[in-house]
Enzyme design. Structure first.
Site, PDB file in Angstrom:
ATOM      1  N   PHE A 129       0.379  -1.099   0.266  1.00  0.00           N
ATOM      2  CA  PHE A 129       0.399  -0.100   0.002  1.00  0.00           C
ATOM      3  C   PHE A 129       0.927   1.339   0.053  1.00  0.00           C
ATOM      4  O   PHE A 129       1.936   1.510   0.677  1.00  0.00           O
ATOM      5  CB  PHE A 129      -1.004   0.041   1.362  1.00  0.00           C
ATOM      6  CG  PHE A 129      -1.935   1.007   1.401  1.00  0.00           C
ATOM      7  CD1 PHE A 129      -3.382   1.836   0.384  1.00  0.00           C
ATOM      8  CD2 PHE A 129      -1.571   2.384   2.071  1.00  0.00           C
ATOM      9  CE1 PHE A 129      -4.100   2.479   0.333  1.00  0.00           C
ATOM     10  CE2 PHE A 129      -2.197   3.413   2.395  1.00  0.00           C
ATOM     11  CZ  PHE A 129      -3.572   3.477   2.083  1.00  0.00           C
ATOM     12  N   ASP A 214       9.598   2.470   0.893  1.00  0.00           N
ATOM     13  CA  ASP A 214       8.639   2.940   2.404  1.00  0.00           C
ATOM     14  C   ASP A 214       8.306   2.910   3.334  1.00  0.00           C
ATOM     15  O   ASP A 214       8.367   1.896   3.346  1.00  0.00           O
ATOM     16  CB  ASP A 214       7.066   2.347   1.568  1.00  0.00           C
ATOM     17  CG  ASP A 214       6.151   3.639   1.766  1.00  0.00           C
ATOM     18  OD1 ASP A 214       5.915   4.386   2.608  1.00  0.00           O
ATOM     19  OD2 ASP A 214       5.006   3.551   1.028  1.00  0.00           O
ATOM     20  N   LYS A 243       3.243   9.934   7.846  1.00  0.00           N
ATOM     21  CA  LYS A 243       2.922   9.440   9.703  1.00  0.00           C
ATOM     22  C   LYS A 243       3.022  10.351  10.051  1.00  0.00           C
ATOM     23  O   LYS A 243       3.248  11.241  10.802  1.00  0.00           O
ATOM     24  CB  LYS A 243       2.541   8.312   9.124  1.00  0.00           C
ATOM     25  CG  LYS A 243       1.716   7.400   8.085  1.00  0.00           C
ATOM     26  CD  LYS A 243       0.883   6.140   8.933  1.00  0.00           C
ATOM     27  CE  LYS A 243       0.167   5.854   7.310  1.00  0.00           C
ATOM     28  NZ  LYS A 243       0.080   5.197   6.461  1.00  0.00           N
TER      29      LYS A 243
HETATM   30  C1  LIG Z   1      -0.495   5.165   5.415  1.00  0.00           C
HETATM   31  C2  LIG Z   1       0.612   5.104   3.871  1.00  0.00           C
HETATM   32  C3  LIG Z   1       1.144   5.550   2.889  1.00  0.00           C
HETATM   33  C4  LIG Z   1       0.047   6.550   2.228  1.00  0.00           C
HETATM   34  O1  LIG Z   1      -0.230   7.623   3.298  1.00  0.00           O
HETATM   35  P1  LIG Z   1      -0.711   9.030   2.819  1.00  0.00           P
HETATM   36  O2  LIG Z   1      -0.548  10.346   4.135  1.00  0.00           O
HETATM   37  O3  LIG Z   1      -2.770   8.431   3.817  1.00  0.00           O
HETATM   38  O4  LIG Z   1      -1.394   9.614   2.022  1.00  0.00           O
HETATM   39  C5  LIG Z   1       1.882   4.958   1.717  1.00  0.00           C
HETATM   40  N1  LIG Z   1       2.029   4.033   2.324  1.00  0.00           N
HETATM   41  C6  LIG Z   1       2.521   3.199   3.308  1.00  0.00           C
HETATM   42  C7  LIG Z   1       3.300   2.304   4.213  1.00  0.00           C
HETATM   43  C8  LIG Z   1       1.454   3.712   4.585  1.00  0.00           C
HETATM   44  O5  LIG Z   1       1.024   3.252   5.824  1.00  0.00           O
END
Ligand SMILES: *Cc1c(COP(=O)(O)O)cnc(C)c1O
Length: 399
Positions: A129, A214, A243
């Site tokens: 994701f 990521d 985050k």
């Molecule tokens: C939450 C998340 C995203 C997206 O972040 P947003 O601030 O919602 O755009 C991307 N990659 C990972 C692994 C995430 O947990």
């Protein structure tokens, strides 16, 4: 009639008025132990005094000037992040997905600037994701995210998580990079093994690919190291973070080596808000606290205690829970097949514990990194009690 708030979320019917440390209080005054942390965001708990002070102080100075001018907070936070990591340079964003897309653009531009524009495809992981922009859903290819939103962006080739043969077979002369979450978050709290991470680095070097991590969910102390990839002892060329770096203030960052970012010159990328003074003030305060060795050491100690207690709870309820997954304070309880994870998330909330669902029937536990033995005991007692009630209820329906 469509609600005034676009109904794209399935929200629980609870509204919080106030937060303090590991706790949230709803409009009826009920107290919840927050092991959701706004999905791994409020890692220092709610209203951490240092973050409140940093934000209030900056709010009384200047909020926004745009990137037409120098922003001292950016220089300050970028210096901290580059000192702490493999990276030489940082681009600030307002969200995770923007940080991820900056990484994608940077990778394409890197090879374009080197005279290899054909190297523009990125290998991504099934079940990963990266967010909800067209780019990120095109990488994810998950039906629930892409259906009806086509045409999607080209340039992403998926391989199964953990499968090196498939990965090697997917590499072509057009491959530019490998993108992976060192621990799949939404995908069900699945940590990459150390060997897998090391192999990804080797393969990237062998085929002249950039390695792009990521760490939006697993970074910023969540696993007990500043960044999750540190456990494997390998560094990426590009990394997106978000985050917890803003502790609840919208902030993301794309970090890269000088070589990887070589194509990112003036005019190639930008954001009106990205790196604004308010976000920088909070980000600096958050990074300063989380990066302290003693803080991270405490995260590892408390996480070990939490693991131990959760293992005991799981062992008492084999018909409810089948597995504990994860690293540090990025944990997943996989539920038995006849249990729906989101039902259990709701039941836990009714008993005063917030958690988050994930793929593979997993309940994510993402506590604030500031918890100690009393919060651990309280959370485990709630999980234990909720599981006991569920067992009793299913026994009753079977009669
Ligand atoms: C939450 C998340 C995203 C997206 O972040 P947003 O601030 O919602 O755009 C991307 N990659 C990972 C692994 C995430 O947990």
């Amino acid at each position: 009639m469509i609600p005034a708030v676009m109904p794209v979320y399935s929200r629980a019917d609870v509204q919080f008025e106030r937060g303090q440390g590991a706790y949230l209080f709803d409009s009826e005054g009920r107290r919840y132990l927050d092991f959701a942390s706004g999905i791994a965001v409020t890692s220092l708990g709610h209203c951490h005094p240092a973050l409140v002070a940093a934000l209030s102080e900056q709010a009384n100075k200047v909020w926004h000037t745009s990137n037409l001018f120098r922003v001292p907070g950016q220089e300050n936070l970028a210096k901290r992040l580059t000192d702490l990591t493999f990276a030489d340079t940082v681009f600030f964003t307002n969200s995770g997905v923007e940080a991820w897309e900056c990484g994608v653009k940077l990778i394409r531009k890197h090879f374009y600037s080197k005279g290899q524009p054909e190297k523009n495809r990125i290998i991504v992981i099934e079940g990963a994701f990266h967010g909800r922009t067209l780019g990120a859903i095109s990488a994810s290819k998950a039906e629930k995210m892409v259906k009806g939103f086509g045409p999607l962006l080209d340039g992403f080739d998926q391989v199964a998580f953990g499968n090196l043969n498939e990965l090697r077979a997917a590499i072509t002369p057009q491959t530019a990079a490998i993108n992976i979450e060192p621990i799949l978050g939404e995908g069900g709290i699945k940590p990459a093994t150390v060997e897998y991470m090391k192999s990804l680095r080797q393969i990237a070097d062998e085929f002249d690919l950039l390695l792009f991590f990521d760490e939006i969910q697993c970074g910023m102390g969540r696993t007990g190291k500043m960044f999750a990839h540190e456990w494997a002892g390998v560094a990426p060329d590009v990394m997106c973070v978000a985050k917890a770096i803003g502790g609840g203030f919208p902030l993301g960052a794309c970090l890269a080596t000088e070589d990887a970012a070589s194509g990112m010159v003036a005019g190639t990328h930008g954001s009106t808000y990205g790196g604004n003074p308010l976000a920088m003030a909070v980000g600096i305060a958050a990074v300063d606290i989380i990066s302290q060795p003693a803080f991270l050491e405490n995260v590892r100690t408390q996480a070990a205690a939490l693991h131990g207690e959760l293992e005991k709870v799981i062992a008492r309820h084999p018909s409810i829970f089948v597995e504990l997954r994860g690293v540090g304070m990025m944990l997943g309880l996989r539920c038995a097949d006849n249990i729906v994870n989101l039902d259990l998330v709701n039941a836990l909330r009714h008993h005063g514990l917030l958690s988050v669902g994930a793929a593979e029937n997993v309940i994510r536990l993402l506590p604030p990194l500031i918890i100690g033995s009393s919060e651990i005991a309280e959370a485990c007692a709630i999980i234990d009690k909720t599981a006991s009630e569920l067992t009793a209820a299913s026994a009753a329906t079977q009669v």
